[in-house]
Design a protein around this motif. Structure first.
Motif, short mmCIF file in Angstrom:
data_model
loop_
_atom_site.label_atom_id
_atom_site.label_comp_id
_atom_site.label_asym_id
_atom_site.label_seq_id
_atom_site.Cartn_x
_atom_site.Cartn_y
_atom_site.Cartn_z
N PRO A 1 4.92 5.24 0.48
CA PRO A 1 4.36 5.51 1.81
C PRO A 1 5.35 5.23 2.93
N GLY A 2 5.37 6.11 3.92
CA GLY A 2 6.20 5.93 5.10
C GLY A 2 7.67 6.21 4.92
N MET A 3 8.08 6.57 3.72
CA MET A 3 9.51 6.72 3.46
C MET A 3 10.12 7.88 4.25
N GLU A 4 9.34 8.89 4.57
CA GLU A 4 9.89 10.01 5.31
C GLU A 4 10.20 9.64 6.77
N LYS A 5 9.63 8.51 7.25
CA LYS A 5 9.86 8.10 8.64
C LYS A 5 10.78 6.90 8.76
N PRO B 1 9.58 -0.89 4.18
CA PRO B 1 8.69 -1.45 5.20
C PRO B 1 7.20 -1.26 4.92
N ASN B 2 6.86 -0.32 4.04
CA ASN B 2 5.45 -0.05 3.78
C ASN B 2 5.02 -0.27 2.34
N ALA B 3 5.92 -0.79 1.52
CA ALA B 3 5.56 -0.99 0.11
C ALA B 3 6.56 -1.91 -0.57
#
Length: 302
Positions: A110-114, A147-149
């Motif tokens: 999650p969130g890796m694209e950002k 940052p999200n996982a």
């Protein structure tokens, strides 16, 4: 506490605990492998000096020249028992490149694209043996954070060029015993994952006799998942060393050596073409010698 959240402090403590564990396991394995070199005083190659590990520091290159972490590569070459064995530990961090970032996003991180920031620490081991009747082996465990996982991954698999059913049974039994206290389904699940992961599609066969493989393990309980990763690491020596002890004095001939070298070609093909860790290490700028430590010293192709 001003400016620092309890969650951030807990994260840093978790990272430090994981990194310290990987280093402690490394030290235990190096000592055990040097001890078996010392004990091999009769049989093939026992007339040479016992092998010793040489350690060298490794660094990860960053695009902007900032500190990106690194590790330590420990390699033994030309021993009585081990023809080549490498044990790497590392703690690396920074920002993922576009290809690695896209691969993580494709896996559902999650969130890796950002936000491409990451931190990873682990231990990786590959041993190639002198005696063709003693199997090669691979083991690794790691912790990964974004940052999200966060998650743990790793496993171990046995790679004999001359197979012995009792060796395979022993290796799998020890790994199963390490898995079962954590979840009754872990061994079956992770064995199947290893069978799928360590398969060489262009040869239509597995690279060895399997083991376990797991990745993206996050049950929501960091302590429990870390305990499992530790138990997988602790299981390695009991799973592997009795097999080495059983095979190291077995006589071999040129035909056995030929079989070994050809099988090593299969191992090299897998690691260069399919292995996720090899791709990640090279794409994120880690020391190429450390990343390619897994390759055998000699191999053959038909």
């Amino acid at each position: 506490m001003t400016g620092v959240s309890m969650q951030a402090l807990e994260l840093e403590e978790e990272k430090a605990r994981a990194t310290a564990w990987f280093r402690a396991l490394r030290d235990e394995i190096l000592a055990a492998f040097e001890a078996i070199e010392e004990r091999h005083e009769s049989g093939p190659l026992s007339d040479r000096a016992p092998g010793r590990f040489e350690r060298s520091q490794t660094l990860r290159d960053s695009d902007d020249g900032t500190d990106a972490g690194g590790g330590c590569m420990s390699v033994m070459r030309g021993g009585r028992v081990f023809e080549k064995v490498g044990v790497n530990v590392s703690a690396v961090y920074g920002k993922l490149g576009q290809r690695a970032q896209a691969a993580m996003a494709a896996r559902g991180v999650p969130g890796m694209e950002k936000d491409p920031r990451f931190w990873a620490s682990g231990i990786s081991l590959v041993a190639h043996m002198q005696n063709p009747h003693a199997p090669a082996v691979h083991m690794n465990t790691r912790m990964f954070w974004t940052p999200n996982a966060w998650w743990f991954g790793g496993g171990a698999d046995l790679n004999p060029c001359i197979e012995y059913a009792e060796d395979t049974s022993h290796f799998h039994a020890v790994l199963a015993a390490a898995c079962d206290p954590h979840d009754a389904n872990y061994y079956t699940r992770f064995k199947s994952w290893a069978d799928e992961y360590f398969f060489v599609p262009h040869r239509g066969r597995a690279r060895g006799v399997g083991g376990i493989f797991f990745d993206d393990l996050n049950t929501g309980d960091w302590q429990a998942d870390f305990a499992f990763a530790r138990d997988v690491g602790r299981a390695f020596l009991p799973a592997f060393l009795p097999i080495v002890e059983r095979r190291l004095k077995h006589p071999w001939d040129t035909a056995d050596r030929e079989t070994q070298l050809i099988h090593r070609g299969l191992y090299a093909e897998y690691n260069l073409v399919y292995d996720r860790g090899t791709k990640f290490g090279l794409e994120t700028g880690h020391d190429a010698n450390a990343v390619l430590m897994s390759l055998p010293p000699l191999a053959k192709w038909l």
